[in-house]
Design a protein around this motif. Structure first.
Motif, mmCIF file in Angstrom:
data_model
loop_
_atom_site.group_PDB
_atom_site.id
_atom_site.type_symbol
_atom_site.label_atom_id
_atom_site.label_comp_id
_atom_site.label_asym_id
_atom_site.label_seq_id
_atom_site.Cartn_x
_atom_site.Cartn_y
_atom_site.Cartn_z
ATOM 1 N N ALA A 36 2.238 6.200 64.931
ATOM 2 C CA ALA A 36 2.215 6.777 66.284
ATOM 3 C C ALA A 36 1.272 7.971 66.347
ATOM 4 C CB ALA A 36 3.621 7.181 66.707
ATOM 5 N N LEU A 37 1.330 8.829 65.341
ATOM 6 C CA LEU A 37 0.421 9.978 65.299
ATOM 7 C C LEU A 37 -1.017 9.518 65.123
ATOM 8 C CD1 LEU A 37 2.525 12.406 63.067
ATOM 9 C CD2 LEU A 37 2.058 12.656 65.515
ATOM 10 N N MET A 38 -1.246 8.559 64.250
ATOM 11 C CA MET A 38 -2.603 8.054 64.028
ATOM 12 C C MET A 38 -3.173 7.427 65.305
ATOM 13 S SD MET A 38 -3.784 8.790 61.100
ATOM 14 C CE MET A 38 -5.245 7.782 61.318
ATOM 15 N N ARG A 51 -1.705 -4.231 61.824
ATOM 16 C CA ARG A 51 -2.487 -4.012 63.039
ATOM 17 C C ARG A 51 -1.642 -4.262 64.289
ATOM 18 N NH1 ARG A 51 -8.162 -4.374 62.426
ATOM 19 N NH2 ARG A 51 -8.254 -5.076 64.591
ATOM 20 N N ILE A 52 -0.723 -5.214 64.192
ATOM 21 C CA ILE A 52 0.125 -5.536 65.341
ATOM 22 C C ILE A 52 1.026 -4.359 65.686
ATOM 23 C CG2 ILE A 52 2.001 -7.051 66.117
ATOM 24 C CD1 ILE A 52 0.595 -9.290 64.532
ATOM 25 N N GLY A 53 1.484 -3.632 64.660
ATOM 26 C CA GLY A 53 2.284 -2.447 64.921
ATOM 27 C C GLY A 53 1.535 -1.437 65.758
ATOM 28 N N TYR A 54 0.244 -1.292 65.516
ATOM 29 C CA TYR A 54 -0.566 -0.374 66.319
ATOM 30 C C TYR A 54 -0.654 -0.825 67.776
ATOM 31 C CZ TYR A 54 -2.185 2.803 62.677
ATOM 32 O OH TYR A 54 -2.244 3.770 61.714
ATOM 33 N N GLU A 55 -0.631 -2.127 67.999
ATOM 34 C CA GLU A 55 -0.682 -2.625 69.378
ATOM 35 C C GLU A 55 0.545 -2.196 70.177
ATOM 36 O OE1 GLU A 55 -1.298 -6.817 69.241
ATOM 37 O OE2 GLU A 55 -3.213 -6.653 68.172
ATOM 38 N N HIS A 56 1.668 -2.004 69.488
ATOM 39 C CA HIS A 56 2.891 -1.593 70.170
ATOM 40 C C HIS A 56 2.961 -0.079 70.370
ATOM 41 C CE1 HIS A 56 5.210 -5.441 70.223
ATOM 42 N NE2 HIS A 56 4.292 -5.751 69.330
ATOM 43 N N LEU A 57 1.999 0.649 69.837
ATOM 44 C CA LEU A 57 1.968 2.106 69.990
ATOM 45 C C LEU A 57 0.784 2.557 70.836
ATOM 46 C CD1 LEU A 57 2.901 2.978 66.319
ATOM 47 C CD2 LEU A 57 4.327 3.379 68.339
ATOM 48 N N ARG A 83 0.046 5.548 53.696
ATOM 49 C CA ARG A 83 -1.376 5.496 53.354
ATOM 50 C C ARG A 83 -2.028 4.198 53.817
ATOM 51 N NH1 ARG A 83 -0.068 8.172 47.506
ATOM 52 N NH2 ARG A 83 -0.340 10.353 48.119
ATOM 53 N N GLN A 84 -1.294 3.091 53.719
ATOM 54 C CA GLN A 84 -1.876 1.832 54.187
ATOM 55 C C GLN A 84 -2.067 1.834 55.696
ATOM 56 O OE1 GLN A 84 -1.013 -2.035 52.575
ATOM 57 N NE2 GLN A 84 0.320 -1.188 51.000
ATOM 58 N N MET A 85 -1.088 2.378 56.425
ATOM 59 C CA MET A 85 -1.224 2.432 57.880
ATOM 60 C C MET A 85 -2.333 3.382 58.296
ATOM 61 S SD MET A 85 0.763 0.137 59.008
ATOM 62 C CE MET A 85 0.640 0.455 60.769
ATOM 63 N N ILE A 86 -2.486 4.477 57.570
ATOM 64 C CA ILE A 86 -3.580 5.417 57.856
ATOM 65 C C ILE A 86 -4.922 4.736 57.596
ATOM 66 C CG2 ILE A 86 -4.674 7.562 57.091
ATOM 67 C CD1 ILE A 86 -1.767 8.573 56.488
ATOM 68 N N ALA A 87 -5.012 4.004 56.494
ATOM 69 C CA ALA A 87 -6.275 3.364 56.116
ATOM 70 C C ALA A 87 -6.718 2.313 57.124
ATOM 71 C CB ALA A 87 -6.147 2.744 54.729
ATOM 72 N N MET A 88 -5.775 1.607 57.743
ATOM 73 C CA MET A 88 -6.160 0.531 58.665
ATOM 74 C C MET A 88 -6.333 1.014 60.098
ATOM 75 S SD MET A 88 -2.685 -1.732 59.316
ATOM 76 C CE MET A 88 -2.226 -1.890 57.591
#
Length: 463
Positions: free
Chosen positions: A147-149, A445-451, A94-99
């Motif tokens: 990854a899906l988000m 947010r950094i995790g999203y940069e790697h995806l 939920r936190q990853m979806i929210a950000m």
């Protein structure tokens, strides 16, 4: 010979589940379907992606009662703790979806008259996630949901020992209405996994596992110029300063050392204690260790279940024996834990003192319920010893002085610095490591940069 995968349960050595490995043809179809589905999914608004992913979280939680029992049978986690992993799964997701909306928003440089310039975060394509058995929901969700988000398709290869977890992910995402083919749980062996990496049809590999496995993945990925995210374990240290809250530090470090039978990549495996507190710390640590109840994970009274395999338990037994032969002293009498049977997966917790860094026990990841404790004279010695490791995932500092913790933390070679806590992941912070712990980052947010990959737009609209 039948090409099947079997879960041999640590509870009693029985075969708990058996499945056929995917065929070469079905893997090829999954790769093709993922690519096709991703081309449509990447155009779906983030808010719509979020709605589907949140439904998947709810669908997973609706299966909690079955999942808790399955976890006990698959990898030995006591049923009294099984729901905790599902709560953590939901919180991270939920936190990853929210950000996602803000993390994936275009990057806007300072404006220049006559130009529109921005950097867009583009999905990579197909992300191949290879997940481990020790925290099978928490580790997988770190990559699957973000990854899906981010607009990617996902192929999940879960560990054979927890193959039912992969099936639960498939159920939850299917029930949430995720487009067909966008997520696929694949039961494949090592050779098949290598073929997927080499296929040219995946664009990122996220692997959690051994250093040897990580090196193999990195080499295979390099052939295809693929991105990789590697979390390869740790030998995480704790430093208890002279001004620490002794009772609080002991209670939390006992839990950090032995929860999940010590089978945590960020669990505490070595502790350095300021000399003035050392004797009291060891005495309290020893006493609290005897509070554990070793037994069947299906029993609500059990607080320490079996290790995942008898061979894993035997490895830890050998590490302790070797350390004792080199002069270490083991404080815990296994005979006081009736379920501890030599050669079995059931292993009593152990605390070793009179240890040093010549011993494998203090240098190599043992991934079991054993911890070594050393006395140190000052911060400099503690930092030197904490850094004397091939790993660098987390390190914890126990002190009442915030500035001291930050100063020491600056000197530690690690991915995460904790003060007065350990063995925890905060989804708002990057989960990463240094040295043989791996490469890349998940969460935050950094995790999203790697995806995703950056795509720059430089548009002159006035000539």
């Amino acid at each position: 010979m039948s090409h099947t995968a079997k879960i041999v349960s640590p509870v009693d050595g029985s075969v708990y589940a058996e499945r056929e490995y995917a065929s070469t043809a079905s893997v090829a179809l999954a790769l093709q379907a993922a690519r096709q589905a991703q081309q449509l999914w990447r155009s779906v608004p983030i808010a719509e992606r979020a709605a589907v992913c949140l439904k998947a979280v709810d669908a997973m939680l609706a299966m909690q009662d079955d999942i808790v029992t399955e976890l006990a049978w698959q990898m030995g986690r006591p049923v009294r703790y099984g729901a905790g992993e599902l709560r953590g799964f939901a919180d991270r997701a939920r936190q990853m979806i929210a950000m996602a909306e803000s993390a994936l928003a275009p990057v806007l440089p300072d404006p220049i008259d006559g130009f529109r310039r921005y950097i867009r975060r583009e999905p990579l394509g197909v992300v191949f996630v290879i997940a481990p058995w020790n925290y099978p929901y928490l580790t997988a969700v770190n990559a699957v949901i973000p990854a899906l988000m981010a607009g990617n398709a996902v192929l999940l290869k879960h560990a054979t020992q927890t193959l039912l977890v992969g099936e639960r992910f498939q159920m939850a995402l299917d029930r949430a209405g995720l487009p067909a083919g966008l997520f696929r749980n694949l039961l494949v062996d090592h050779d098949q996994a290598a073929a997927i990496v080499r296929s040219g049809q995946v664009h990122q590999v996220n692997f959690t596992g051994s250093v040897a496995g990580g090196r193999t993945i990195a080499q295979l990925a390099a052939e295809q110029f693929l991105g990789v995210g590697l979390e390869l374990g740790g030998k995480d240290p704790a430093y208890v300063c002279a001004d620490a809250d002794l009772e609080y530090a002991v209670a939390n470090l006992v839990d950090g050392s032995f929860f999940n039978s010590g089978q945590s990549c960020c669990g505490i495996e070595r502790i350095y204690v300021a000399a003035p507190l050392y004797q009291q710390f060891v005495e309290r640590f020893e006493a609290m260790t005897y509070d554990y109840v070793l037994g069947s994970p299906l029993d609500q009274a059990t607080t320490l279940g079996p290790m995942v395999h008898a061979r894993a338990a035997n490895f830890v037994r050998d590490e302790v024996k070797q350390a004792i032969a080199q002069g270490a002293r083991a404080l815990i009498d296994p005979k006081r834990f009736a379920a501890d049977v030599v050669g079995s997966a059931y292993l009593a917790p152990q605390v070793c003192i009179a240890v040093n860094h010549e011993m494998s026990l203090m240098r190599e990841e043992n991934f079991g319920p054993v911890v070594g404790i050393m006395s140190v004279t000052d911060d400099d010695e503690a930092v030197r010893l904490m850094n004397d490791s091939d790993y660098g995932l987390t390190a914890s500092i126990w002190t009442s002085d915030l500035e001291r913790a930050e100063r020491i933390g600056d000197l530690i070679e690690t991915g995460t610095v904790f003060m007065n806590r350990c063995d925890y992941l905060d989804p708002a912070l990057a989960w990463t490591g240094v040295k043989d712990t791996g490469h890349g980052a998940t969460l935050s947010r950094i995790g999203y940069e790697h995806l995703t990959r950056p795509k720059s737009f430089h548009l002159r609209h006035r000539v």
